[in-house]
Design a protein around this motif. Structure first.
Motif, PDB file in Angstrom:
ATOM      1  N   ILE A 429       0.836  -1.205   0.000  1.00 17.68           N
ATOM      2  CA  ILE A 429       0.000   0.000   0.000  1.00 17.68           C
ATOM      3  C   ILE A 429       0.872   1.258   0.000  1.00 17.68           C
ATOM      4  N   LYS A 430       2.044   1.165   0.619  1.00 15.36           N
ATOM      5  CA  LYS A 430       2.960   2.302   0.654  1.00 15.36           C
ATOM      6  C   LYS A 430       3.470   2.635  -0.746  1.00 15.36           C
ATOM      7  N   LEU A 431       3.951   1.626  -1.460  1.00 16.29           N
ATOM      8  CA  LEU A 431       4.476   1.835  -2.805  1.00 16.29           C
ATOM      9  C   LEU A 431       3.372   2.228  -3.774  1.00 16.29           C
ATOM     10  N   THR A 432       2.222   1.569  -3.641  1.00 18.81           N
ATOM     11  CA  THR A 432       1.103   1.862  -4.530  1.00 18.81           C
ATOM     12  C   THR A 432       0.583   3.274  -4.328  1.00 18.81           C
ATOM     13  N   ASN A 434       2.167   5.892  -3.055  1.00 12.63           N
ATOM     14  CA  ASN A 434       3.147   6.871  -3.527  1.00 12.63           C
ATOM     15  C   ASN A 434       3.070   7.017  -5.045  1.00 12.63           C
ATOM     16  N   ASP A 435       3.038   5.890  -5.758  1.00 17.50           N
ATOM     17  CA  ASP A 435       2.946   5.940  -7.218  1.00 17.50           C
ATOM     18  C   ASP A 435       1.651   6.603  -7.669  1.00 17.50           C
ATOM     19  N   PHE A 436       0.562   6.267  -6.986  1.00 25.08           N
ATOM     20  CA  PHE A 436      -0.751   6.795  -7.365  1.00 25.08           C
ATOM     21  C   PHE A 436      -0.795   8.314  -7.214  1.00 25.08           C
ATOM     22  N   VAL A 437      -0.342   8.814  -6.073  1.00 24.19           N
ATOM     23  CA  VAL A 437      -0.399  10.253  -5.821  1.00 24.19           C
ATOM     24  C   VAL A 437       0.605  10.990  -6.713  1.00 24.19           C
ATOM     25  N   ARG A 438       1.790  10.397  -6.913  1.00 30.79           N
ATOM     26  CA  ARG A 438       2.772  11.019  -7.817  1.00 30.79           C
ATOM     27  C   ARG A 438       2.198  11.153  -9.222  1.00 30.79           C
ATOM     28  N   ASP A 439       1.499  10.108  -9.682  1.00 31.44           N
ATOM     29  CA  ASP A 439       0.879  10.162 -11.004  1.00 31.44           C
ATOM     30  C   ASP A 439      -0.079  11.337 -11.124  1.00 31.44           C
ATOM     31  N   CYS A 460       1.538  10.852   2.073  1.00 30.28           N
ATOM     32  CA  CYS A 460       0.298  10.069   1.921  1.00 30.28           C
ATOM     33  C   CYS A 460       0.595   8.575   1.985  1.00 30.28           C
ATOM     34  N   ALA A 461       1.697   8.184   1.367  1.00 34.03           N
ATOM     35  CA  ALA A 461       2.078   6.771   1.375  1.00 34.03           C
ATOM     36  C   ALA A 461       2.382   6.310   2.792  1.00 34.03           C
ATOM     37  N   ALA A 521       7.847  10.937   3.425  1.00 37.41           N
ATOM     38  CA  ALA A 521       7.937  12.254   2.782  1.00 37.41           C
ATOM     39  C   ALA A 521       9.387  12.597   2.466  1.00 37.41           C
ATOM     40  N   ILE A 522      10.306  12.069   3.255  1.00 34.30           N
ATOM     41  CA  ILE A 522      11.736  12.280   2.998  1.00 34.30           C
ATOM     42  C   ILE A 522      12.255  11.229   2.019  1.00 34.30           C
ATOM     43  N   TYR A 523      11.879   9.980   2.264  1.00 33.91           N
ATOM     44  CA  TYR A 523      12.485   8.866   1.523  1.00 33.91           C
ATOM     45  C   TYR A 523      12.213   8.903   0.022  1.00 33.91           C
ATOM     46  N   PHE A 524      10.955   8.978  -0.373  1.00 31.60           N
ATOM     47  CA  PHE A 524      10.618   8.846  -1.792  1.00 31.60           C
ATOM     48  C   PHE A 524      11.189   9.974  -2.662  1.00 31.60           C
TER      49      PHE A 524
END
Length: 696
Positions: A429-432, A434-439, A460-461, A521-524
């Motif tokens: 859910i974390k990876l998904t 992050n990808d979803f909101v970035r998109d 958010c992730a 928020a820092i990592y990605f």
């Protein structure tokens, strides 16, 4: 508007390549390269943006505007007008220097066809726009290429007469001309050999061999082959059979790959001896023994090995550049112009796909670093004022040794099972997310996203994962510290669940939010920017750079959020007799500061970094490699750096379209024009002053 007379775009052909007036998105056309035909309404808007000529109420685009402004080629002030005219001729089928909307639309349709590369090359030579190529047209164009200017071609050769007739008055069709382009380059090389073989003894020097190959066959030479041209010739004279075999080998590399796979049973990781390769070649191909000798000599020169690997063949394969251009066409161009055009179901399927891969990646990453996580947890739970009067562990290394000594190697994996059960949905859910909101926040035209949006997506992730993280970690932590007790009875995950109850599983959830939101928020963002810095000159990330980027991102994220992690650990671990108890986040922070000082908030920070950094490195590496290996096109965005590409030739046009007005088939216009150079060697001089060196 009436289309000017043109054989290529007759009514029957136009009916095939152009969409009907009421159809704004034809999916039955352009299947060859995987291109989605452009919306004709949007295409007309773009055309009118560049169309500056008005004749009898109809708008037209100047031919040089199409090349220089719309395609973005030959923009230098000292550009070659002949080159621009030839490129414009592929769309300006009426050859009047103006591009009508019908011509513009018809060329967009042609770019979607499976043989767009050959048809575009053909239209470059069809300077009169009548659907055939005459000898004069071929001669006029070929004399303008860099190849002809460096190595003149005998236009009175037998090959030319066989195609265009003895009197050179035969008109050549598209299919015939496609074959002629292939034969022309073979004949050009032979003519160059004969010109160097002045004594007609069937030999040329190694230096002459090198000069011919880099002049006539440069578009077929990969770097490793080019660097070893003289060495593979033995530094001596080169015979005509060797010359022919060498050129034939370059054209048969794909066949050589199939021979290799036949010899290894489709195992690309195996290596093959010369004898095994010969046996396989005799079974399925016409690769000659001399070609095989040359092939293995190249392997020995480049790899210092007598056995060949599949990667050796890939490094020598000519036209690989064109294949990567095609790969770009099939993947990036295939996506719809705006993700908002996708249906909800498609987005749900894409999220499910990412969730599944994220679950696998999370499990792999967690298993890889679990012993470090156990050490980190025990150090964080260790109180400065111990109820037994002394510290149990001096440092991380001391903790590791004592766990192995008293609990065995298995003790390092206490709590792993519930960790894996929970980490799959947690990381997924974390990876998904992050990808979803970035998109959603990424500009899909420029593929850029603001740093604040990157941090928001990461936050958010991190917040979304707490619903899985908190129950998982409270069970894991209690199992991890259970080994410190002298009791012989073993506590199980089931016992912990019964003791805590449902609401107890979310004890310390506030601290979990306090840790996970800033961590992500820092990592990605750090990971995304590290990927870009570590990518190669073409923007591609190798698995190694993905691992390093993931590890780099974990350092600031894990270290800066350690205080929140310490508080969370104290809240979630059951206090023993004599130990301080905490009622909440602020109470824990206050008591830890008062009893143990500021340094207590950073307990386990090194172990936390040592765990999180490699864990997220392995997790993100696995996640992205899985997306590459099991790629499914949902019309969204692929991870940056996923497309492997080779360096473009110095003379080549830019391979990737950056103009947002390049829609539909026009997204492939620049790659295909570059492919003409790569495939056929038809490089047009870039600057006008170079045409003064015309050999005639």
């Amino acid at each position: 508007m009436t289309l000017r007379p043109n054989h290529l775009f007759s009514d029957s052909i136009l009916k095939h390549v152009l969409p009907c007036a009421s159809c704004h998105e034809r999916k039955d056309h352009g299947e060859g390269l995987g291109l989605r035909r452009a919306d004709p309404v949007r295409l007309r808007e773009i055309f009118e943006k560049y169309a500056t000529v008005n004749e009898d109420g109809e708008l037209y685009m100047k031919a040089d505007v199409f090349v220089r402004d719309y395609l973005g080629l030959h923009k230098d002030e000292d550009y070659n007008p002949n080159a621009v005219k030839l490129i414009a001729g592929v769309v300006d089928t009426s050859k009047d220097g103006l591009v009508s909307f019908m011509e513009f639309q018809a060329f967009e349709a042609l770019l979607c066809s499976p043989d767009a590369l050959y048809r575009t090359a053909f239209q470059m030579f069809d300077t009169h726009g009548n659907g055939v190529v005459s000898f004069q047209e071929f001669s006029d164009v070929i004399k303008k290429t860099e190849l002809y200017q460096k190595v003149p071609f005998n236009l009175d050769s037998d090959l030319v007469k066989l195609y265009f007739g003895k009197e050179k008055n035969k008109l050549v069709s598209f299919a015939e001309f496609s074959q002629f382009l292939h034969d022309y380059h073979e004949e050009h090389a032979v003519q160059a050999f004969k010109r160097s073989d002045k004594k007609e003894v069937g030999f040329i020097s190694a230096l002459d061999f090198y000069n011919i190959m880099v002049s006539v066959k440069s578009h077929l030479l990969t770097p490793c082959v080019k660097d070893n041209l003289v060495a593979v010739a033995g530094g001596q004279q080169v015979s005509f059979p060797f010359f022919v075999a060498f050129n034939s080998l370059l054209g048969n590399m794909e066949l050589a790959k199939r021979v290799f796979l036949n010899a290894t049973g489709n195992d690309k990781t195996a290596d093959v001896s010369r004898e095994d390769f010969i046996r396989s070649a005799q079974m399925m191909s016409q690769i000659t023994p001399l070609e095989i000798d040359i092939l293995f000599k190249l392997v020995q020169l480049t790899q210092q090995d007598t056995r060949m690997q599949f990667s050796d063949l890939e490094s020598m394969t000519p036209e690989q550049y064109m294949k990567k251009i095609t790969s770009f066409t099939l993947t990036e161009v295939k996506a719809v112009s705006s993700p908002e055009e996708r249906g909800v179901m498609i987005e749900v399927l894409e999220s499910a796909y990412r969730f599944t891969l994220g679950a696998i990646a999370g499990s792999v990453g967690a298993t890889a670093v679990y012993p470090i996580d156990l050490v980190k947890t025990r150090l964080q739970n260790q109180r400065s004022v111990s109820f037994i009067g002394e510290l149990m562990y001096k440092n991380s290394w001391d903790c590791l040794k004592k766990v192995i000594r008293h609990e065995g190697f298995v003790g390092l994996y206490r709590g792993l099972v519930p960790q894996l059960v929970g980490v799959a949905p947690e990381k997924a859910i974390k990876l998904t997310m992050n990808d979803f909101v970035r998109d959603k926040f990424t500009d899909h035209k420029t593929k850029k996203i603001a740093l604040s949006a990157e941090m928001f997506a990461g936050g958010c992730a991190g917040g979304s994962q707490v619903v899985f993280t908190n129950p998982l970690e409270i069970v894991k932590i209690r199992l991890q510290v259970a080994g410190e007790l002298a009791s012989t009875s073993q506590i199980s995950a089931v016992q912990v669940l019964k003791e805590l109850g449902f609401f107890g599983l979310y004890k310390g959830a506030r601290a979990c939010f306090l840790r996970d939101i800033p961590f992500s928020a820092i990592y990605f963002p750090v990971y995304a920017h590290s990927k870009k810095k570590l990518s190669d000159e073409n923007g591609y990330n190798s698995p190694w750079t993905l691992l390093v980027a993931g590890a780099i991102g974990g350092v600031p994220a894990a270290s800066l959020t350690t205080p929140a992690d310490v508080i969370k650990t104290r809240l979630q671990v059951a206090a023993r007799a004599g130990q301080t108890t905490y009622s909440g986040v602020f109470d824990a922070a206050k008591k830890i500061w008062k009893e143990e000082g500021f340094g207590a908030f950073w307990k386990g920070a090194p172990a936390r970094v040592l765990r999180s950094s490699p864990q997220f490195g392995v997790t993100l590496l696995t996640y992205e490699v899985l997306q590459r290996a099991f790629y499914v096109d949902f019309g969204g965005m692929r991870p940056e750096g996923s497309e492997l590409s080779l360096s473009l030739p110095e003379h080549s046009t830019q391979a990737r379209a950056t103009n947002p007005d390049h829609i539909g088939g026009f997204k492939a216009a620049i790659p295909i024009l570059s492919g003409i150079e790569s495939k056929f060697g038809l490089v047009l001089p870039k600057f006008s002053h170079r045409t003064a060196d015309h050999p005639n």
